[in-house]
Motif scaffolding. Structure first.
Motif, PDB file in Angstrom:
ATOM      1  N   GLU A 119       0.718  -1.134   0.051  1.00  0.00           N
ATOM      2  CA  GLU A 119       0.065  -0.065   0.159  1.00  0.00           C
ATOM      3  C   GLU A 119       0.826   1.175   0.081  1.00  0.00           C
ATOM      4  O   GLU A 119       0.667   2.251  -0.489  1.00  0.00           O
ATOM      5  N   ALA A 120       1.853   1.190   0.866  1.00  0.00           N
ATOM      6  CA  ALA A 120       3.046   2.339   0.511  1.00  0.00           C
ATOM      7  C   ALA A 120       3.306   2.675  -0.660  1.00  0.00           C
ATOM      8  O   ALA A 120       3.448   3.983  -1.265  1.00  0.00           O
ATOM      9  N   ARG A 121       3.783   1.567  -1.487  1.00  0.00           N
ATOM     10  CA  ARG A 121       4.235   1.759  -2.900  1.00  0.00           C
ATOM     11  C   ARG A 121       3.082   2.401  -3.902  1.00  0.00           C
ATOM     12  O   ARG A 121       3.326   3.230  -4.603  1.00  0.00           O
ATOM     13  N   GLU A 122       1.730   2.012  -3.593  1.00  0.00           N
ATOM     14  CA  GLU A 122       0.943   2.494  -4.303  1.00  0.00           C
ATOM     15  C   GLU A 122       0.497   4.118  -3.886  1.00  0.00           C
ATOM     16  O   GLU A 122       0.307   4.902  -4.841  1.00  0.00           O
ATOM     17  N   ARG A 123       0.711   4.194  -2.615  1.00  0.00           N
ATOM     18  CA  ARG A 123       0.567   5.638  -2.313  1.00  0.00           C
ATOM     19  C   ARG A 123       1.659   6.466  -2.592  1.00  0.00           C
ATOM     20  O   ARG A 123       1.503   7.727  -2.824  1.00  0.00           O
ATOM     21  N   TRP A 124       2.831   5.965  -2.722  1.00  0.00           N
ATOM     22  CA  TRP A 124       4.037   6.691  -3.291  1.00  0.00           C
ATOM     23  C   TRP A 124       3.974   7.145  -4.606  1.00  0.00           C
ATOM     24  O   TRP A 124       4.258   8.371  -4.985  1.00  0.00           O
ATOM     25  N   VAL A 125       3.206   6.251  -5.356  1.00  0.00           N
ATOM     26  CA  VAL A 125       3.012   6.731  -7.009  1.00  0.00           C
ATOM     27  C   VAL A 125       2.116   7.799  -6.993  1.00  0.00           C
ATOM     28  O   VAL A 125       2.215   8.709  -7.635  1.00  0.00           O
ATOM     29  N   GLU A 126       1.120   7.733  -6.111  1.00  0.00           N
ATOM     30  CA  GLU A 126       0.198   8.855  -5.927  1.00  0.00           C
ATOM     31  C   GLU A 126       0.578  10.180  -5.569  1.00  0.00           C
ATOM     32  O   GLU A 126       0.612  11.282  -6.347  1.00  0.00           O
ATOM     33  N   GLU A 127       1.548  10.151  -4.721  1.00  0.00           N
ATOM     34  CA  GLU A 127       2.198  11.326  -4.252  1.00  0.00           C
ATOM     35  C   GLU A 127       3.353  11.791  -5.369  1.00  0.00           C
ATOM     36  O   GLU A 127       3.491  13.101  -5.460  1.00  0.00           O
ATOM     37  N   VAL A 128       3.966  10.958  -5.861  1.00  0.00           N
ATOM     38  CA  VAL A 128       4.942  11.485  -7.083  1.00  0.00           C
ATOM     39  C   VAL A 128       4.111  12.186  -8.094  1.00  0.00           C
ATOM     40  O   VAL A 128       4.607  13.168  -8.661  1.00  0.00           O
ATOM     41  N   ASP A 129       2.884  11.593  -8.609  1.00  0.00           N
ATOM     42  CA  ASP A 129       1.964  12.091  -9.400  1.00  0.00           C
ATOM     43  C   ASP A 129       1.642  13.494  -9.253  1.00  0.00           C
ATOM     44  O   ASP A 129       1.594  14.542 -10.156  1.00  0.00           O
ATOM     45  N   LYS A 130       1.596  13.820  -7.724  1.00  0.00           N
ATOM     46  CA  LYS A 130       0.987  15.288  -7.400  1.00  0.00           C
ATOM     47  C   LYS A 130       1.791  16.106  -7.604  1.00  0.00           C
ATOM     48  O   LYS A 130       1.851  17.504  -7.727  1.00  0.00           O
ATOM     49  N   ILE A 131       3.571  15.921  -7.464  1.00  0.00           N
ATOM     50  CA  ILE A 131       4.572  16.717  -7.509  1.00  0.00           C
ATOM     51  C   ILE A 131       5.412  16.508  -8.919  1.00  0.00           C
ATOM     52  O   ILE A 131       6.686  17.086  -8.809  1.00  0.00           O
ATOM     53  N   ILE A 132       5.141  15.806  -9.902  1.00  0.00           N
ATOM     54  CA  ILE A 132       6.130  15.326 -10.917  1.00  0.00           C
ATOM     55  C   ILE A 132       6.034  16.646 -11.883  1.00  0.00           C
ATOM     56  O   ILE A 132       7.222  16.925 -12.410  1.00  0.00           O
ATOM     57  N   HIS A 133       5.410  17.461 -11.723  1.00  0.00           N
ATOM     58  CA  HIS A 133       5.805  18.828 -12.464  1.00  0.00           C
ATOM     59  C   HIS A 133       6.685  19.702 -11.929  1.00  0.00           C
ATOM     60  O   HIS A 133       7.083  20.540 -12.581  1.00  0.00           O
ATOM     61  N   GLU A 134       7.060  19.559 -10.714  1.00  0.00           N
ATOM     62  CA  GLU A 134       8.342  20.098 -10.151  1.00  0.00           C
ATOM     63  C   GLU A 134       9.595  19.739 -10.525  1.00  0.00           C
ATOM     64  O   GLU A 134      10.651  20.291 -10.280  1.00  0.00           O
ATOM     65  N   ILE A 135       9.440  18.569 -11.027  1.00  0.00           N
ATOM     66  CA  ILE A 135      10.858  17.984 -11.418  1.00  0.00           C
ATOM     67  C   ILE A 135      11.582  18.330 -12.659  1.00  0.00           C
ATOM     68  O   ILE A 135      10.877  18.464 -13.852  1.00  0.00           O
ATOM     69  N   ALA A 136      12.689  18.942 -12.837  1.00  0.00           N
ATOM     70  CA  ALA A 136      13.287  19.396 -13.992  1.00  0.00           C
ATOM     71  C   ALA A 136      14.430  18.689 -14.344  1.00  0.00           C
ATOM     72  O   ALA A 136      15.150  18.003 -13.387  1.00  0.00           O
ATOM     73  N   PRO A 137      15.016  18.727 -15.387  1.00  0.00           N
ATOM     74  CA  PRO A 137      16.198  18.017 -15.773  1.00  0.00           C
ATOM     75  C   PRO A 137      17.399  18.599 -15.046  1.00  0.00           C
ATOM     76  O   PRO A 137      17.459  19.827 -14.773  1.00  0.00           O
ATOM     77  N   LEU A 138      18.573  17.962 -14.779  1.00  0.00           N
ATOM     78  CA  LEU A 138      19.518  18.501 -14.209  1.00  0.00           C
ATOM     79  C   LEU A 138      20.577  19.237 -15.228  1.00  0.00           C
ATOM     80  O   LEU A 138      20.442  18.937 -16.501  1.00  0.00           O
ATOM     81  N   PRO A 139      21.197  20.088 -14.935  1.00  0.00           N
ATOM     82  CA  PRO A 139      22.105  21.115 -15.735  1.00  0.00           C
ATOM     83  C   PRO A 139      22.983  19.997 -16.673  1.00  0.00           C
ATOM     84  O   PRO A 139      23.621  19.330 -16.396  1.00  0.00           O
ATOM     85  N   GLY A 140      22.692  20.066 -18.017  1.00  0.00           N
ATOM     86  CA  GLY A 140      23.511  19.508 -18.952  1.00  0.00           C
ATOM     87  C   GLY A 140      23.188  18.314 -19.381  1.00  0.00           C
ATOM     88  O   GLY A 140      23.904  17.418 -20.057  1.00  0.00           O
ATOM     89  N   ALA A 141      22.169  17.675 -18.783  1.00  0.00           N
ATOM     90  CA  ALA A 141      21.586  16.228 -18.964  1.00  0.00           C
ATOM     91  C   ALA A 141      21.496  15.912 -20.528  1.00  0.00           C
ATOM     92  O   ALA A 141      22.145  14.955 -20.769  1.00  0.00           O
TER      93      ALA A 141
END
Length: 221
Positions: free
Chosen positions: A69-91
């Motif tokens: 259940e923790a893994r399922e909820r982790w996916v839901e939590e990542v979905d909520k903030i995935i828009h905050e994630i950006a490429p690292l410099p020079g990726a």
């Protein structure tokens, strides 16, 4: 001419700046199930696959009671903030530099397929990768070597093919060591240089862009 080296690149935390978001997502998922752990402890385990993280954090009892259940909820939590994630410099520069030298490139992630797809598109890496992996491709995640072995299988090469891992954590280094690969590391995982060297890293760089500029000093010259 020699065969091209195979570069196996971790995505989460190495190419995209996602480690702290993942730590926060795990914190929220576990806390919602009545288990609160210091977030610094969670961060130290980021890079380890979710199939192993809950047990490493809370032991067999926590894994047995709430692991799935923790893994399922982790996916839901990542979905909520995935828009905050950006490429690292020079990726993307690193991906281009590897391909320009004639090497084969695998984007090897143990993330959920939908997250991996998002990050690959964020990097513009779909046209550069010779293969892409996700959590669906291996039974056990890092620090086990399964995902790296799958990466080579997807290219149709032998397990002892000339290959290099690029990651950001001691878990990447340990998995690569088990797969017989040297590992180059970027510092975005938050691990100390001594930890990474002790684990077996053959090179340490600040960012993917920094590595791209010094690629000729590595096995990917």
């Amino acid at each position: 001419m020699p065969e091209p080296t195979i570069a196996v690149l971790d995505v989460d935390g190495t190419l995209v700046d996602s480690n702290y978001q993942h730590a926060l997502a795990w914190y929220r998922a576990l806390r919602s199930l009545g288990e609160t752990f210091p977030i610094w402890r969670i961060h130290r385990l980021i890079g380890m696959g979710g199939d192993q993280l809950v047990r490493a954090l809370g032991g067999d009892d926590v894994e047995k009671r709430i692991g799935d259940e923790a893994r399922e909820r982790w996916v839901e939590e990542v979905d909520k903030i995935i828009h905050e994630i950006a490429p690292l410099p020079g990726a993307r520069d690193l991906l281009v530099a590897i391909k320009e030298r004639g090497h084969r490139l695998v984007l090897a992630s143990s993330g959920k397929p939908q997250h991996v797809d998002h990050f690959v598109d964020l990097l513009g890496g779909r046209d550069l990768a010779d293969a892409i992996t996700s959590s669906e491709d291996a039974e056990a995640s890092k620090p086990e070597p399964d995902l790296l072995e799958v990466a080579l299988e997807k290219l149709g090469v032998a397990p002892d093919a000339d290959s290099v891992m690029i990651g950001d954590s001691v878990w990447d280094v340990e998995a690569a060591k088990k797969a017989g690969m040297p590992t180059i590391v970027v510092r975005s995982g938050g691990f100390g240089d001594d930890e990474l060297k002790d684990a077996g890293a053959v090179g340490i760089y600040d960012t993917p862009g920094d590595l791209a500029e010094h690629l000729d000093d590595t096995p990917l010259a």
